[in-house]
Enzyme design. Structure first.
Site, short mmCIF file in Angstrom:
data_model
loop_
_atom_site.label_atom_id
_atom_site.label_comp_id
_atom_site.label_asym_id
_atom_site.label_seq_id
_atom_site.Cartn_x
_atom_site.Cartn_y
_atom_site.Cartn_z
NE ARG A 153 -3.93 0.45 1.82
CZ ARG A 153 -5.15 0.40 2.36
NH1 ARG A 153 -5.41 1.04 3.48
NH2 ARG A 153 -6.11 -0.30 1.78
CG HIS A 210 -8.40 -0.01 -3.01
ND1 HIS A 210 -7.56 -1.08 -2.74
CD2 HIS A 210 -9.11 0.20 -1.86
CE1 HIS A 210 -7.74 -1.48 -1.49
NE2 HIS A 210 -8.67 -0.73 -0.94
CD GLN A 261 -12.95 -2.27 -1.22
OE1 GLN A 261 -12.17 -2.18 -0.28
NE2 GLN A 261 -14.13 -2.85 -1.09
CG ASP A 319 -13.94 5.79 -0.79
OD1 ASP A 319 -13.97 5.49 0.43
OD2 ASP A 319 -12.89 5.80 -1.46
CB CYS A 326 -14.11 0.50 -0.11
SG CYS A 326 -13.46 2.16 0.19
NE ARG A 376 -10.39 -5.65 -0.15
CZ ARG A 376 -9.57 -4.67 0.30
NH1 ARG A 376 -10.07 -3.67 0.98
NH2 ARG A 376 -8.28 -4.69 0.02
N1 CP Z 1 -11.29 -0.75 2.17
C1 CP Z 1 -10.01 -0.79 2.62
O1 CP Z 1 -9.06 -0.94 1.83
O2 CP Z 1 -9.88 -0.69 3.96
P1 CP Z 1 -8.53 -0.54 4.78
O3 CP Z 1 -7.99 0.84 4.52
O4 CP Z 1 -8.93 -0.75 6.20
O5 CP Z 1 -7.55 -1.59 4.29
N1 NVA Z 2 -10.28 6.39 -1.06
C1 NVA Z 2 -9.88 5.90 0.25
C2 NVA Z 2 -10.04 4.43 0.33
C3 NVA Z 2 -9.69 3.82 1.65
C4 NVA Z 2 -9.76 2.32 1.67
C5 NVA Z 2 -8.44 6.32 0.54
O1 NVA Z 2 -7.60 6.26 -0.39
O2 NVA Z 2 -8.15 6.71 1.66
#
Ligand code: CP
Ligand code: NVA
Length: 316
Positions: free
Chosen positions: A114, A141, A144, A234, A273, A301
């Site tokens: 990440r 993502h 997701q 989101d 998500c 997930r």
């Molecule tokens: N939806 C998602 O990716 O959640 P986290 O940030 O908790 O991994």
């Molecule tokens: N769009 C959000 C998704 C979190 C899972 C972010 O990037 O923070």
């Protein structure tokens, strides 16, 4: 060449636009199978020699779902995991990304990351000899949205030919939904304020791939949602964004509430998500109401990660 799994080059899972549609369909089908099978993954879905394999996970940003679901997924497949925050590694002190990728490739069998910048993910993948998986970047993502496809399909049947509405920020998750619309053959209607439109590079890709049919862009949430079978939103403020007041002001009219859900198809589902901010992008009565499938989505997930890992490690 990754001799251990007999592949010429690693099967990276970087973004949905770069993976063949048939492969993505197969991964989604494997995710359905993984869910049906539960904790005991059947042999035909387990990578060869999985008990000798280790997944390394590196996080530059916080995570609950991605961190835990990948960890549990790898264990349920029969492999092992190492989870690291990037500040615990020499990456956090400026060791070159390429060197890190080469070193980790000598120890581990897959790398899930990440990252803040999408470029970091790409540099890792370009230099790794093991599969690299995108666990969220500023661009996308994809893991997701594989879970989201699974969630839609278990509730509503095959997603091909159906209509989904995205309402809110044109962010990283929206980009992966746009990629998915082209690859899985459904229509995505995206409602955002003019100042927070989706990534123009993704919009151009959709035009080139589908003539623009797969994704309809608007600034009107009611138009996007009308008759849709699924409404998705989101957070208004993604990780790493600081312009909180500006975003709240721009996105105020894009909150998903009962009135907006009432414009969707009668039995439409609501997805997010997570993490969610009740009273901002979604009202509590929607996210905690009968149409919401957000906790199935979060569970999915796990099943999606097992399918993605299995494919990356050589299962077809
Ligand atoms: N939806 C998602 O990716 O959640 P986290 O940030 O908790 O991994
Ligand atoms: N769009 C959000 C998704 C979190 C899972 C972010 O990037 O923070």
């Amino acid at each position: 060449m990754d001799a251990r799994i007999g592949l010429k080059s690693p099967r990276h899972f970087l973004d949905l636009d770069g993976i063949d549609a048939r492969v993505l369909r197969r991964i989604a089908d494997m995710a359905h199978e993984m869910k049906k099978a539960g904790k005991r993954v059947p042999k035909h879905l387990r990578p060869k020699d999985i008990e000798d394999m280790v997944l390394v996970m590196i996080f530059e940003k916080p995570s609950t779902r991605t961190r835990v679901s990948f960890d549990v997924a790898m264990r349920q497949l029969g492999g092992q995991t190492i989870g690291l925050n990037h500040t615990d590694t020499q990456l956090g002190r400026g060791e070159p990304i390429a060197d890190t990728a080469k070193v980790l490739s000598r120890y581990a069998d897959a790398l899930m990351v990440r990252t803040n910048l999408h470029g970091t993910l790409i540099e890792l993948a370009d230099n790794a000899t093991i599969p690299v998986i995108n666990g969220l970047t500023d661009r996308s993502h994809p893991c997701q949205v594989i879970a989201d496809i699974l969630t839609f399909e278990e509730s509503r049947g095959a997603i091909a030919g159906r209509t989904v509405a995205w309402v809110g920020d044109g962010n990283n998750v929206a980009s992966s939904w746009m990629h998915a619309a082209v690859k899985f053959g459904f229509q995505l209607r995206v409602a955002t304020p003019a100042q927070l439109k989706p990534d123009p590079e993704v919009v151009s890709w959709v035009k080139a791939e589908s003539g623009g049919d797969a994704v309809v862009l608007t600034d009107d949430p009611a138009e996007a949602v009308k008759g849709a079978e699924c409404v998705v939103t989101d957070t208004w403020v993604s990780m790493g964004q600081n312009d909180v007041a500006r975003r709240k002001q721009l996105l105020g009219a894009y909150a998903v509430d009962q009135k907006l859900m009432g414009r969707a198809a009668k039995d439409a589902i609501f997805m997010h998500c997570l993490p969610a901010y009740r009273g901002h992008e979604v009202s509590a009565d929607v996210i905690d109401g009968a149409q919401s499938v957000v906790f199935d989505e979060a569970e999915n997930r796990l099943h999606a990660q097992k399918a993605i890992l299995a494919w990356c490690l050589g299962v077809d």
